[in-house]
Design a protein around this motif. Structure first.
Motif, PDB file in Angstrom:
ATOM      1  N   SER A  68       1.278   7.969   2.941  1.00  0.00           N
ATOM      2  CA  SER A  68       1.867   7.903   1.612  1.00  0.00           C
ATOM      3  C   SER A  68       0.866   7.279   0.656  1.00  0.00           C
ATOM      4  O   SER A  68       0.662   6.070   0.640  1.00  0.00           O
ATOM      5  CB  SER A  68       3.151   7.070   1.657  1.00  0.00           C
ATOM      6  N   GLY A  69       0.198   8.127  -0.145  1.00  0.00           N
ATOM      7  CA  GLY A  69      -0.803   7.615  -1.065  1.00  0.00           C
ATOM      8  C   GLY A  69      -2.121   7.351  -0.380  1.00  0.00           C
ATOM      9  O   GLY A  69      -2.361   7.779   0.754  1.00  0.00           O
ATOM     10  N   SER A  70      -3.001   6.625  -1.053  1.00  0.00           N
ATOM     11  CA  SER A  70      -4.315   6.338  -0.487  1.00  0.00           C
ATOM     12  C   SER A  70      -4.889   5.085  -1.134  1.00  0.00           C
ATOM     13  O   SER A  70      -4.459   4.655  -2.207  1.00  0.00           O
ATOM     14  CB  SER A  70      -5.277   7.512  -0.710  1.00  0.00           C
ATOM     15  N   LEU A  71      -5.832   4.508  -0.426  1.00  0.00           N
ATOM     16  CA  LEU A  71      -6.647   3.418  -0.950  1.00  0.00           C
ATOM     17  C   LEU A  71      -8.087   3.891  -0.882  1.00  0.00           C
ATOM     18  O   LEU A  71      -8.512   4.464   0.123  1.00  0.00           O
ATOM     19  CB  LEU A  71      -6.479   2.145  -0.106  1.00  0.00           C
ATOM     20  N   GLY A  72      -8.860   3.661  -1.939  1.00  0.00           N
ATOM     21  CA  GLY A  72     -10.233   4.167  -1.900  1.00  0.00           C
ATOM     22  C   GLY A  72     -11.089   3.562  -2.991  1.00  0.00           C
ATOM     23  O   GLY A  72     -10.621   2.837  -3.876  1.00  0.00           O
TER      24      GLY A  72
ATOM     25  N   GLY B  64       4.035   2.730   4.418  1.00  0.00           N
ATOM     26  CA  GLY B  64       3.076   3.478   3.620  1.00  0.00           C
ATOM     27  C   GLY B  64       2.796   2.831   2.289  1.00  0.00           C
ATOM     28  O   GLY B  64       2.990   1.629   2.090  1.00  0.00           O
ATOM     29  N   GLY B  65       2.318   3.636   1.320  1.00  0.00           N
ATOM     30  CA  GLY B  65       2.066   3.146  -0.028  1.00  0.00           C
ATOM     31  C   GLY B  65       3.370   2.951  -0.773  1.00  0.00           C
ATOM     32  O   GLY B  65       4.369   3.603  -0.502  1.00  0.00           O
ATOM     33  N   GLY B  66       3.376   2.060  -1.738  1.00  0.00           N
ATOM     34  CA  GLY B  66       4.594   1.737  -2.455  1.00  0.00           C
ATOM     35  C   GLY B  66       4.918   2.724  -3.560  1.00  0.00           C
ATOM     36  O   GLY B  66       4.114   2.967  -4.440  1.00  0.00           O
ATOM     37  N   ASP B  67       6.132   3.306  -3.506  1.00  0.00           N
ATOM     38  CA  ASP B  67       6.576   4.186  -4.584  1.00  0.00           C
ATOM     39  C   ASP B  67       6.583   3.438  -5.914  1.00  0.00           C
ATOM     40  O   ASP B  67       6.343   4.011  -6.976  1.00  0.00           O
ATOM     41  CB  ASP B  67       7.982   4.706  -4.301  1.00  0.00           C
ATOM     42  N   THR B  68       6.868   2.150  -5.865  1.00  0.00           N
ATOM     43  CA  THR B  68       6.982   1.342  -7.077  1.00  0.00           C
ATOM     44  C   THR B  68       5.647   1.173  -7.784  1.00  0.00           C
ATOM     45  O   THR B  68       5.612   0.827  -8.962  1.00  0.00           O
ATOM     46  CB  THR B  68       7.532  -0.052  -6.725  1.00  0.00           C
ATOM     47  N   THR B  69       4.556   1.423  -7.082  1.00  0.00           N
ATOM     48  CA  THR B  69       3.246   1.209  -7.701  1.00  0.00           C
ATOM     49  C   THR B  69       2.817   2.371  -8.585  1.00  0.00           C
ATOM     50  O   THR B  69       1.839   2.246  -9.326  1.00  0.00           O
ATOM     51  CB  THR B  69       2.170   1.003  -6.621  1.00  0.00           C
TER      52      THR B  69
ATOM     53  N   GLU C 199       3.813  12.139  -2.747  1.00  0.00           N
ATOM     54  CA  GLU C 199       3.455  11.321  -1.586  1.00  0.00           C
ATOM     55  C   GLU C 199       4.437  10.184  -1.349  1.00  0.00           C
ATOM     56  O   GLU C 199       4.172   9.302  -0.541  1.00  0.00           O
ATOM     57  CB  GLU C 199       2.052  10.741  -1.775  1.00  0.00           C
ATOM     58  N   THR C 200       5.549  10.172  -2.043  1.00  0.00           N
ATOM     59  CA  THR C 200       6.511   9.101  -1.851  1.00  0.00           C
ATOM     60  C   THR C 200       7.192   9.241  -0.499  1.00  0.00           C
ATOM     61  O   THR C 200       7.241  10.331   0.095  1.00  0.00           O
ATOM     62  CB  THR C 200       7.584   9.112  -2.956  1.00  0.00           C
TER      63      THR C 200
END
Length: 269
Positions: free
Chosen positions: A35-39, A75-80, A103-104
């Motif tokens: 869910s999402g990504s960091l990069g 996973g990644g936060g939908d709130t972000t 990606e939510t």
């Protein structure tokens, strides 16, 4: 006769000490999502002595069990999506946090016929980003020494936690002080292993065909860890399951591991 009796007694003791696993329930399935990504940051931001650039996959897992659906990590936060900096503080920019509407967690769950309300348990690997408010009917499984400091962290000021994600607003929470056999059938076991944070934990999933799978963090020493020695001990426990049960190891946030796995709606069984 005495020697035979002694041998029988020895065999009884040996068999009692040998782990016996119940047969995995029919229909048990494991799904892998990101869910999402960091990069856009270097390994040095996460890993001691790291230098190269890195992209990370915020992986989460869904386990369909006959007695309820289980989410491991979130996973990644939908709130972000709307206000990443307001939720994560300066970490949002530093880690290149990215999440899109496709990606939510809710969108991912829909791909396997589930909604946020269908999740019965959320197992929190560590509470850096637990997102308790996302799953209205879930019971959250967290180590007690993880829940207490996470709830007391200040927004944007904690190395370990995102306070808005773990704020206690009357959610159902099971606070552990050790390990847990989630359904009392050995199919999903939660194993406490401090290290990245005081109450980190990993999951063992014993599937009918795939066999044992370990769901855990990446096998490295990150910056900002709570205890390097505890992390070494945790990795040793994971290797124990790898060697004794032939377990496969799924590392969260490792993009190469994620690419190599079957991704939902495909699954492991």
């Amino acid at each position: 006769m005495k020697r035979s009796a002694a041998l029988a007694a020895a065999l009884t003791v040996a068999l009692a000490a040998t782990p016996v696993f119940a047969q995995a329930p029919p229909g048990l399935r494991l799904y892998v999502f990101s869910s999402g990504s960091l990069g856009g940051f270097t390994k040095a931001a996460l890993q001691i002595a790291g230098h190269a650039g890195i992209d990370a996959a915020p992986v989460f897992y869904v386990i369909k069990h006959p007695r309820g659906n289980v989410l491991f990590d979130t996973g990644g936060g939908d709130t972000t999506m709307a206000d990443a900096a307001g939720w994560w503080g300066p970490l949002a920019t530093g880690f290149g946090l990215r999440t899109t509407t496709n990606e939510t967690v809710a969108v991912h769950l829909a791909r396997i016929g589930l909604t946020l309300s269908d999740i019965k348990f959320v197992v929190v690997g560590h509470a850096r980003s637990a997102r308790l408010g996302t799953f209205p009917n879930a019971t959250f499984v967290v180590q007690n020494d993880e829940a207490t400091p996470a709830a007391g962290a200040e927004r944007g000021a904690s190395m370990y936690y995102v306070p808005g994600d773990v704020a206690d607003a009357g959610y159902n929470v099971v606070r552990l002080d050790g390990n847990l056999d989630l359904f009392n059938d050995r199919s999903i076991e939660i194993i406490r292993t401090s290290g990245p944070t005081p109450g980190s934990q990993f999951a063992l999933v014993r599937l009918p065909k795939q066999g044992t799978v370990v769901l855990t963090d990446k096998n490295l020493l990150p910056r900002g860890m709570w205890s390097p020695m505890a992390m070494y001990e945790g990795y040793q426990r994971i290797r124990h399951f790898r060697d004794t049960e032939g377990a496969s190891i799924f590392y969260a946030r490792d993009p190469e591991t994620f690419k190599a796995t079957r991704q939902a709606p495909d699954y492991y069984e």
